[in-house]
Design a protein around this motif. Structure first.
Motif, PDB file in Angstrom:
ATOM      1  N   GLN A 264       0.832  -1.197   0.000  1.00  0.00           N
ATOM      2  CA  GLN A 264       0.000   0.000   0.000  1.00  0.00           C
ATOM      3  C   GLN A 264       0.873   1.256   0.000  1.00  0.00           C
ATOM      4  O   GLN A 264       1.932   1.288   0.634  1.00  0.00           O
ATOM      5  CB  GLN A 264      -0.912   0.019   1.232  1.00  0.00           C
ATOM      6  N   PRO A 265       0.434   2.303  -0.705  1.00  0.00           N
ATOM      7  CA  PRO A 265       1.216   3.554  -0.689  1.00  0.00           C
ATOM      8  C   PRO A 265       1.137   4.215   0.673  1.00  0.00           C
ATOM      9  O   PRO A 265       0.079   4.199   1.320  1.00  0.00           O
ATOM     10  CB  PRO A 265       0.529   4.403  -1.761  1.00  0.00           C
ATOM     11  N   ARG A 266       2.238   4.781   1.099  1.00  0.00           N
ATOM     12  CA  ARG A 266       2.206   5.509   2.363  1.00  0.00           C
ATOM     13  C   ARG A 266       1.366   6.771   2.212  1.00  0.00           C
ATOM     14  O   ARG A 266       0.687   7.185   3.168  1.00  0.00           O
ATOM     15  CB  ARG A 266       3.626   5.863   2.790  1.00  0.00           C
ATOM     16  N   GLU A 267       1.406   7.373   1.030  1.00  0.00           N
ATOM     17  CA  GLU A 267       0.584   8.539   0.723  1.00  0.00           C
ATOM     18  C   GLU A 267       0.024   8.398  -0.681  1.00  0.00           C
ATOM     19  O   GLU A 267       0.661   7.799  -1.561  1.00  0.00           O
ATOM     20  CB  GLU A 267       1.417   9.833   0.791  1.00  0.00           C
ATOM     21  N   ARG A 316      11.153  14.004  -1.847  1.00  0.00           N
ATOM     22  CA  ARG A 316      11.083  14.905  -0.699  1.00  0.00           C
ATOM     23  C   ARG A 316      10.914  16.340  -1.151  1.00  0.00           C
ATOM     24  O   ARG A 316      10.121  17.115  -0.582  1.00  0.00           O
ATOM     25  CB  ARG A 316      12.359  14.787   0.154  1.00  0.00           C
ATOM     26  N   LEU A 317      11.676  16.725  -2.181  1.00  0.00           N
ATOM     27  CA  LEU A 317      11.593  18.095  -2.678  1.00  0.00           C
ATOM     28  C   LEU A 317      10.231  18.387  -3.294  1.00  0.00           C
ATOM     29  O   LEU A 317       9.847  19.556  -3.408  1.00  0.00           O
ATOM     30  CB  LEU A 317      12.700  18.339  -3.699  1.00  0.00           C
ATOM     31  N   MET A 318       9.524  17.323  -3.672  1.00  0.00           N
ATOM     32  CA  MET A 318       8.180  17.495  -4.230  1.00  0.00           C
ATOM     33  C   MET A 318       7.091  17.295  -3.170  1.00  0.00           C
ATOM     34  O   MET A 318       5.912  17.236  -3.502  1.00  0.00           O
ATOM     35  CB  MET A 318       7.975  16.519  -5.380  1.00  0.00           C
ATOM     36  N   GLY A 319       7.507  17.169  -1.880  1.00  0.00           N
ATOM     37  CA  GLY A 319       6.523  17.154  -0.802  1.00  0.00           C
ATOM     38  C   GLY A 319       6.355  15.850  -0.062  1.00  0.00           C
ATOM     39  O   GLY A 319       5.548  15.782   0.882  1.00  0.00           O
ATOM     40  N   ALA A 320       7.055  14.799  -0.434  1.00  0.00           N
ATOM     41  CA  ALA A 320       6.911  13.523   0.261  1.00  0.00           C
ATOM     42  C   ALA A 320       7.483  13.613   1.672  1.00  0.00           C
ATOM     43  O   ALA A 320       8.400  14.399   1.936  1.00  0.00           O
ATOM     44  CB  ALA A 320       7.622  12.414  -0.518  1.00  0.00           C
ATOM     45  N   PRO A 321       6.977  12.805   2.618  1.00  0.00           N
ATOM     46  CA  PRO A 321       7.488  12.850   3.989  1.00  0.00           C
ATOM     47  C   PRO A 321       8.813  12.103   4.124  1.00  0.00           C
ATOM     48  O   PRO A 321       9.244  11.390   3.211  1.00  0.00           O
ATOM     49  CB  PRO A 321       6.389  12.130   4.779  1.00  0.00           C
ATOM     50  N   VAL A 322       9.459  12.272   5.268  1.00  0.00           N
ATOM     51  CA  VAL A 322      10.655  11.495   5.584  1.00  0.00           C
ATOM     52  C   VAL A 322      10.287  10.015   5.606  1.00  0.00           C
ATOM     53  O   VAL A 322       9.239   9.620   6.129  1.00  0.00           O
ATOM     54  CB  VAL A 322      11.223  11.920   6.948  1.00  0.00           C
ATOM     55  N   PHE A 323      11.141   9.177   5.012  1.00  0.00           N
ATOM     56  CA  PHE A 323      10.801   7.752   4.957  1.00  0.00           C
ATOM     57  C   PHE A 323      10.791   7.133   6.354  1.00  0.00           C
ATOM     58  O   PHE A 323      11.428   7.613   7.292  1.00  0.00           O
ATOM     59  CB  PHE A 323      11.761   6.988   4.040  1.00  0.00           C
ATOM     60  N   ASN A 324      10.058   6.042   6.472  1.00  0.00           N
ATOM     61  CA  ASN A 324      10.024   5.258   7.696  1.00  0.00           C
ATOM     62  C   ASN A 324      11.243   4.338   7.689  1.00  0.00           C
ATOM     63  O   ASN A 324      11.308   3.382   6.923  1.00  0.00           O
ATOM     64  CB  ASN A 324       8.738   4.441   7.765  1.00  0.00           C
TER      65      ASN A 324
END
Length: 389
Positions: A264-267, A316-324
């Protein structure tokens, strides 16, 4: 000044022709042979002699070529080392500053600004650290060296053509130790083929013009197969019951098939694209779906950890969160990794050079041996696997 990250590993997959290219011997005789060959490339002998007249062998280039230990770091450590809040803030500031240029690149070449910003950051800290090696000395030194002459000899003749147009000065042009030039670090052949005069001054000035460098980088990525409007990497969550042997770049499935297996996608949502499931540090660490554009990164660079970090930073530069980061098993030491590679090679696996770097070939071999031994086949080597072998 440190070598850029691109130069530290672009050489991992040099052409087979490198084994047969002329190299070695007396350096002056080698330069004379280059001048004699130049007319076959459409360059006059006089131009070649002028270009080569002041060239010197650079032992520091050879030292840098043989010192590439940074890529032995695991993905989580490597990415944390490269991705700072300062780099994120500068990237977003540059995205605003050069918005018109990035908009044109996205329209003309289909390459997201995040992708180019990540390369720009990692290669030269947004142009601040471009390398201080004499470019022509570096190229000729590496062509004379017999490790990868087939990669570097053609770059010399490309540099001669740039010299004819005034875009390289053999005495003054500097860059990375492996001969790349400018803010996004491009070799002379790439500049000839993909260089763009983004600011309209009549020259392709990758060292001083952000417009030229970014436009050229966008065109180069398009020429390498970048697909407009498509993602490249997406963080996902995984079920504990997944068949880990299906992970890795060797396996590709429609994203819908991964979803059916519980990925599943995280976002956001999963796109309608083929994808491979990447576990940079095994099933207990970060997990990503890699789409076709991710593979284009390997045409720019050959290091798995660099490519994955650059691709992730672009998200990240496009808005993704810090990875788990999860809680991956400890990485093997340099000595343990080399011992593992040697054991795998003894068992008939092609792991490339015994260098302590967990590259694609070593990961594939690890996955195969994990499956044979009844261990979770996630491609992450552990002390348990080493002991079992």
């Amino acid at each position: 000044m440190r070598p850029t990250l691109l130069t530290a590993c672009l050489l991992a997959a040099a052409p087979l022709a490198a084994q047969n290219a002329p190299c070695g011997g007396d350096f002056a005789a080698f330069k004379a042979a280059l001048a004699a060959e130049a007319p076959a490339h459409g360059i006059s002998a006089d131009t070649a002699r002028s270009f080569l007249s002041g060239v010197r062998q650079d032992p520091n280039v050879l030292k840098a070529d043989r010192s590439q230990g940074v890529f032995q770091m695991p993905f989580v450590d490597f990415s944390r080392r490269l991705i700072s809040q300062s780099r994120i803030d500068k990237g977003r500031a540059n995205a605003r500053k050069y918005d018109a240029i990035f908009t044109e690149i996205e329209s003309r070449y289909g390459v997201s600004r995040g992708v180019l910003l990540a390369f720009w950051a990692f290669e030269t800290d947004y142009g601040a650290v471009q390398g201080d090696f004499n470019t022509v000395n570096a190229l000729v030194t590496l062509a004379h060296d017999c490790r990868r002459p087939g990669l570097f000899r053609p770059q010399i003749f490309a540099a001669m053509k740039l010299y004819e147009t005034g875009d390289i000065d053999p005495a003054r042009t500097t860059g990375a130790w492996a001969g790349e030039i400018g803010m996004v670090q491009m070799l002379p052949e790439d500049i000839l083929e993909n260089g763009v005069d983004g600011d309209g001054d009549g020259h392709v000035s990758l060292k001083t013009s952000a417009a030229d460098a970014l436009m050229s980088g966008g065109k180069m990525l398009q020429s390498l197969g970048w697909r407009a409007g498509e993602p490249w990497l997406q963080e996902v969550t995984l079920p504990d019951t997944l068949d880990w042997s299906q992970t890795g770049l060797e396996t590709e499935k429609p994203a819908a098939d991964w979803a059916a297996l519980g990925v599943q996608p995280r976002e956001g949502t999963l796109p309608d694209l083929p994808a491979s499931l990447l576990l940079p540090q095994g099933r207990k660490g970060p997990a990503f779906l890699a789409y076709p554009n991710y593979r284009v990164y390997f045409e720019w660079n050959q290091s798995f950890v660099y490519v994955t970090t650059a691709a992730y930073f672009a998200t990240r530069l496009m808005g993704a969160p810090v990875f788990n980061a999860g809680n991956p098993d400890p990485a093997l030491s340099d000595g343990q990794m080399k011992a593992l590679q040697q054991k795998l090679a003894t068992r008939g696996f092609d792991v490339g050079e015994i260098d302590g770097i967990l590259g694609a070939k070593t990961r594939s071999a690890v996955r195969a041996e994990q499956a044979r031994l009844g261990l979770p086949a996630d491609g992450w080597p552990t002390a348990e696997l080493l002991n079992a072998l």
